[in-house]
Design a protein around this motif. Structure first.
Motif, PDB file in Angstrom:
ATOM      1  N   GLN A 111       0.845  -1.212   0.000  1.00  0.00           N
ATOM      2  CA  GLN A 111       0.000   0.000   0.000  1.00  0.00           C
ATOM      3  C   GLN A 111       0.871   1.249   0.000  1.00  0.00           C
ATOM      4  OE1 GLN A 111      -2.662  -0.316   3.313  1.00  0.00           O
ATOM      5  NE2 GLN A 111      -3.867  -1.929   2.333  1.00  0.00           N
ATOM      6  N   GLU A 112       1.917   1.193   0.806  1.00  0.00           N
ATOM      7  CA  GLU A 112       2.829   2.336   0.905  1.00  0.00           C
ATOM      8  C   GLU A 112       3.542   2.559  -0.433  1.00  0.00           C
ATOM      9  OE1 GLU A 112       2.738   4.231   3.413  1.00  0.00           O
ATOM     10  OE2 GLU A 112       4.449   5.525   3.008  1.00  0.00           O
ATOM     11  N   LEU A 113       3.964   1.439  -1.068  1.00  0.00           N
ATOM     12  CA  LEU A 113       4.618   1.548  -2.384  1.00  0.00           C
ATOM     13  C   LEU A 113       3.684   2.182  -3.406  1.00  0.00           C
ATOM     14  CD1 LEU A 113       6.533  -1.800  -3.061  1.00  0.00           C
ATOM     15  CD2 LEU A 113       7.518   0.450  -2.763  1.00  0.00           C
ATOM     16  N   GLN A 114       2.421   1.715  -3.383  1.00  0.00           N
ATOM     17  CA  GLN A 114       1.460   2.247  -4.361  1.00  0.00           C
ATOM     18  C   GLN A 114       1.156   3.717  -4.088  1.00  0.00           C
ATOM     19  OE1 GLN A 114      -1.669  -0.652  -4.244  1.00  0.00           O
ATOM     20  NE2 GLN A 114      -0.425  -2.124  -5.355  1.00  0.00           N
ATOM     21  N   ARG A 115       1.106   4.083  -2.805  1.00  0.00           N
ATOM     22  CA  ARG A 115       0.870   5.496  -2.469  1.00  0.00           C
ATOM     23  C   ARG A 115       1.991   6.366  -3.033  1.00  0.00           C
ATOM     24  NH1 ARG A 115       2.051   9.241   1.133  1.00  0.00           N
ATOM     25  NH2 ARG A 115       3.604   8.000   2.222  1.00  0.00           N
ATOM     26  N   LEU A 116       3.213   5.828  -2.980  1.00  0.00           N
ATOM     27  CA  LEU A 116       4.372   6.589  -3.466  1.00  0.00           C
ATOM     28  C   LEU A 116       4.601   6.411  -4.968  1.00  0.00           C
ATOM     29  CD1 LEU A 116       6.813   5.556  -0.588  1.00  0.00           C
ATOM     30  CD2 LEU A 116       5.769   7.796  -0.853  1.00  0.00           C
TER      31      LEU A 116
ATOM     32  N   ALA B 182       7.292   3.431 -10.472  1.00  0.00           N
ATOM     33  CA  ALA B 182       6.645   2.202 -10.941  1.00  0.00           C
ATOM     34  C   ALA B 182       6.080   2.394 -12.336  1.00  0.00           C
ATOM     35  CB  ALA B 182       5.531   1.830  -9.982  1.00  0.00           C
ATOM     36  N   ALA B 183       6.102   1.314 -13.109  1.00  0.00           N
ATOM     37  CA  ALA B 183       5.497   1.355 -14.438  1.00  0.00           C
ATOM     38  C   ALA B 183       4.081   0.817 -14.319  1.00  0.00           C
ATOM     39  CB  ALA B 183       6.307   0.489 -15.386  1.00  0.00           C
ATOM     40  N   LEU B 184       3.136   1.714 -14.162  1.00  0.00           N
ATOM     41  CA  LEU B 184       1.745   1.268 -14.047  1.00  0.00           C
ATOM     42  C   LEU B 184       1.072   1.363 -15.403  1.00  0.00           C
ATOM     43  CD1 LEU B 184       0.466   2.826 -10.731  1.00  0.00           C
ATOM     44  CD2 LEU B 184       1.139   0.495 -11.172  1.00  0.00           C
ATOM     45  N   GLY B 185       0.301   0.375 -15.731  1.00  0.00           N
ATOM     46  CA  GLY B 185      -0.383   0.376 -17.024  1.00  0.00           C
ATOM     47  C   GLY B 185      -1.500   1.402 -17.070  1.00  0.00           C
ATOM     48  N   GLN B 186      -1.817   1.875 -18.270  1.00  0.00           N
ATOM     49  CA  GLN B 186      -2.902   2.836 -18.434  1.00  0.00           C
ATOM     50  C   GLN B 186      -4.254   2.175 -18.161  1.00  0.00           C
ATOM     51  OE1 GLN B 186      -2.901   4.682 -22.234  1.00  0.00           O
ATOM     52  NE2 GLN B 186      -0.702   4.923 -22.234  1.00  0.00           N
ATOM     53  N   LEU B 187      -4.306   0.857 -18.409  1.00  0.00           N
ATOM     54  CA  LEU B 187      -5.597   0.192 -18.323  1.00  0.00           C
ATOM     55  C   LEU B 187      -6.165   0.242 -16.918  1.00  0.00           C
ATOM     56  CD1 LEU B 187      -4.914  -2.895 -20.573  1.00  0.00           C
ATOM     57  CD2 LEU B 187      -6.335  -0.921 -21.088  1.00  0.00           C
ATOM     58  N   THR B 188      -5.303   0.227 -15.923  1.00  0.00           N
ATOM     59  CA  THR B 188      -5.803   0.240 -14.550  1.00  0.00           C
ATOM     60  C   THR B 188      -6.501   1.565 -14.254  1.00  0.00           C
ATOM     61  OG1 THR B 188      -3.693   1.029 -13.802  1.00  0.00           O
ATOM     62  CG2 THR B 188      -4.062  -1.332 -13.644  1.00  0.00           C
ATOM     63  N   LEU B 189      -6.127   2.613 -14.973  1.00  0.00           N
ATOM     64  CA  LEU B 189      -6.732   3.907 -14.720  1.00  0.00           C
ATOM     65  C   LEU B 189      -8.144   3.996 -15.292  1.00  0.00           C
ATOM     66  CD1 LEU B 189      -3.733   6.175 -15.648  1.00  0.00           C
ATOM     67  CD2 LEU B 189      -4.508   5.556 -13.385  1.00  0.00           C
TER      68      LEU B 189
ATOM     69  N   ARG C 180      -9.740   9.490 -11.615  1.00  0.00           N
ATOM     70  CA  ARG C 180      -8.752   9.152 -12.636  1.00  0.00           C
ATOM     71  C   ARG C 180      -7.786  10.317 -12.848  1.00  0.00           C
ATOM     72  NH1 ARG C 180     -11.715   7.245 -17.628  1.00  0.00           N
ATOM     73  NH2 ARG C 180     -11.735   9.394 -18.248  1.00  0.00           N
ATOM     74  N   GLN C 181      -8.369  11.518 -12.856  1.00  0.00           N
ATOM     75  CA  GLN C 181      -7.525  12.691 -13.074  1.00  0.00           C
ATOM     76  C   GLN C 181      -6.537  12.876 -11.921  1.00  0.00           C
ATOM     77  OE1 GLN C 181      -9.808  15.940 -14.395  1.00  0.00           O
ATOM     78  NE2 GLN C 181      -8.072  17.294 -14.584  1.00  0.00           N
ATOM     79  N   ARG C 182      -7.052  12.671 -10.695  1.00  0.00           N
ATOM     80  CA  ARG C 182      -6.184  12.833  -9.528  1.00  0.00           C
ATOM     81  C   ARG C 182      -5.065  11.795  -9.557  1.00  0.00           C
ATOM     82  NH1 ARG C 182     -10.158  13.446  -6.066  1.00  0.00           N
ATOM     83  NH2 ARG C 182     -10.125  11.327  -5.247  1.00  0.00           N
ATOM     84  N   LYS C 183      -5.452  10.585  -9.886  1.00  0.00           N
ATOM     85  CA  LYS C 183      -4.475   9.490  -9.944  1.00  0.00           C
ATOM     86  C   LYS C 183      -3.414   9.797 -11.022  1.00  0.00           C
ATOM     87  CE  LYS C 183      -3.480   5.156  -8.785  1.00  0.00           C
ATOM     88  NZ  LYS C 183      -3.166   4.757  -7.429  1.00  0.00           N
ATOM     89  N   LEU C 184      -3.920  10.304 -12.147  1.00  0.00           N
ATOM     90  CA  LEU C 184      -3.017  10.613 -13.252  1.00  0.00           C
ATOM     91  C   LEU C 184      -2.035  11.718 -12.858  1.00  0.00           C
ATOM     92  CD1 LEU C 184      -2.430   9.877 -16.171  1.00  0.00           C
ATOM     93  CD2 LEU C 184      -3.983  11.661 -16.887  1.00  0.00           C
ATOM     94  N   GLU C 185      -2.542  12.723 -12.126  1.00  0.00           N
ATOM     95  CA  GLU C 185      -1.656  13.803 -11.674  1.00  0.00           C
ATOM     96  C   GLU C 185      -0.570  13.269 -10.756  1.00  0.00           C
ATOM     97  OE1 GLU C 185      -4.250  16.679  -9.977  1.00  0.00           O
ATOM     98  OE2 GLU C 185      -4.977  17.342 -11.935  1.00  0.00           O
TER      99      GLU C 185
END
Lengths: 80, 437
Positions: free
Chosen positions: B302-307, B371-378, B386-391
């Motif tokens: 969770q901490e990794l994903q937050r960062l 991290a290399a996160l895929g676009q599909l998860t967004l 989605r916008q907040r996550k993208l920012e």
């Protein structure tokens, strides 16, 4: 080198971050929080969780402050 | 209080590591090479005046019994022990290499007394000879080290030097008890704030280590050989000749270096741990362990994903019942970010029989990188989320793939075709056939 103080102090915070503290009749302004982390002692003994802050003050001093979950601030050590 | 920068460098670091790995090398003259370059020399080889600047052939000619050893020992664990020692003096530790680091000091009272205290503590904690130089800033501290390293070995008892004025003037040995004396050849050099300019003045411009040899050569071509001569050159003239570098050179000639010592060690890491209460039985099976381990892994991920980070290095401490703990440090081939991936890695490390039931475990996720996160998860998020996550993700994606490749639609201020022409050199040079008038 470090000099352990372990004395309670008064701290001024902005949000959760300390911005200044008074110790020995003097106010120290914090210019940089170098690092911070949480430490949990022997929780089964009900030891409180502490948050450790390594800070630099306006007079170039380096200090380690501890915040105990019960709301108490401690000046733990001075790096000198 | 006054701030100061200390520069600490371990001597014969790689050579001592190789000697530890291969005891036959102890007390022997040998050099450690990386490819065809000498990276370190043993203390015995140094007695023959063999240095890292020599070629292997030159070194062999100087000492016919010289052994040549390829660097094979992993320097990181020993380097981390050294940096940990530095971190016990100050939270501001900036590693420069495996065997050297800058330490930001906050000095109360006399600088010389602080230097003596630091020298004593280092002598007690470090098992290898070292150089220590203390100055008002990083630039001067490292120049002081370079000067100390070039000094010829003096007679026993005069090896611990402090300089407080200029080159060799008013030097006085530090007074250390026999017990506190560091290994042979450890040296300390302190440059006091008021004597920085005098110290620098006679030194060659080559000592300005922040700039490459090309700049030193340009200065020498202009007839500027010493830092004292550089100080005589007006600021505007240096700016005209060197641009932005000229401004920095003007300051450097006066011993001014605005770059502070950064707190880069320990590197940022995500940690989690569990420790069973003393009266509880330890975990004997993997299934029993997973019950305690899984919440820790979930917290870490969770901490990794937050960062928006992934880890590339895993460190694991395991405490066994009535036994000494064990530590694993593993460089990962693939980036890890999910609890399942971490669980598999931990299982891989604990695959062998456990010597005793496990009573505690500490996990440290290190080597963090975007991290290399895929676009599909967004795509599954609602629009504002989605916008907040993208920012949040954008800076890490730009850091990973480059700002010219990752951008938002709002940054597209030029028509698509023109942008394509800019991105693909050569595209559009040919006339585009027009069909069907």
């Amino acid at each position: 080198m470090t000099h352990r103080v372990n004395a309670p102090i008064r701290v001024i915070c902005r949000g959760k971050q300390p911005v200044a503290f008074s110790w020995g009749g003097r106010l120290y302004t914090i210019v940089q929080v170098i690092d911070s982390w949480k430490e949990m002692g022997e929780w089964w003994e009900k030891a409180p969780e502490i948050t450790v802050y390594q800070v630099m003050t306006d007079d170039q001093g380096l200090y380690e402050l501890h915040y105990q979950a019960v709301g108490r601030w401690i000046l733990y050590k001075i790096y000198d | 209080m006054a701030s100061a920068a200390a520069y600490i460098r371990l001597q014969h670091f790689y050579a001592l590591l190789e000697a530890k790995r291969n005891p036959n090398l102890r007390q022997q003259p040998f050099v450690v090479i990386d490819g065809s370059r000498i990276i370190d020399v043993s203390p015995e080889a140094a007695k023959f005046h063999i240095t890292t600047a020599m070629s292997i052939r030159q070194a062999r000619l100087t000492c016919p019994t010289l052994q040549v050893v390829e660097a094979e020992a992993d320097p990181l664990p020993a380097a981390e022990r050294f940096w940990d020692t530095c971190a016990s003096f100050s939270p501001l530790v900036e590693p420069e290499g495996h065997s050297s680091a800058f330490v930001g000091l906050s000095v109360q009272g006399n600088l010389k007394a602080a230097g003596e205290r630091l020298m004593r503590r280092l002598a007690l904690k470090l098992a290898v000879p070292f150089y220590l130089s203390i100055a008002p800033n990083k630039l001067t501290a490292k120049i002081a080290y370079l000067e100390a390293a070039d000094l010829p070995l003096s007679v026993s008892g005069e090896k611990h030097l402090t300089w407080n004025q200029g080159r060799g003037q008013s030097s006085a040995p530090l007074k250390l008890n026999d017990k506190e004396k560091p290994a042979v050849n450890s040296r300390c050099l302190i440059i006091f704030p008021e004597s920085v300019e005098d110290f620098l003045a006679p030194l060659s411009v080559n000592r300005l280590w922040l700039w490459p040899d090309k700049v030193h050569q340009q200065l020498q071509n202009l007839g500027i050989y010493t830092i004292g001569q550089l100080r005589q050159v007006p600021r505007l003239e240096l700016e005209r000749l060197f641009g932005e570098t000229g401004k920095a050179l003007y300051d450097a000639a006066r011993g001014i270096d605005p770059a502070p010592v950064k707190g880069l060690y320990p590197p940022k890491a995500v940690q989690g741990y569990f420790q069973l209460p003393p009266e509880t039985d330890g975990c004997r099976t993997w299934d029993a362990l997973v019950k305690y381990l899984l919440p820790v892994l979930e917290h870490c991920t969770q901490e990794l994903q937050r960062l928006s980070q992934a880890c590339t290095r895993l460190r694991l401490w395991v405490e066994y019942e009535n036994l000494e703990g064990k530590c694993w440090d593993k460089q990962l081939k693939n980036e890890l970010q999910t609890a399942d991936q971490l669980l598999l890695s931990v299982k891989g490390l604990l695959d062998q029989d456990w010597p005793a039931p496990i009573t505690g475990m500490r996990l440290m996720l290190m080597g963090l990188k975007p991290a290399a996160l895929g676009q599909l998860t967004l795509a599954s998020y609602l629009k504002p989320q989605r916008q907040r996550k993208l920012e949040q993700l954008l800076p890490s994606l730009q850091a990973r793939f480059g700002a010219d490749r990752v951008f938002t639609a709002s940054e597209l201020s030029i028509p698509r075709r023109e942008r394509m022409l800019q991105l693909l050199p050569g595209f559009g040079d040919y006339p585009i056939p027009v069909l069907g008038r």
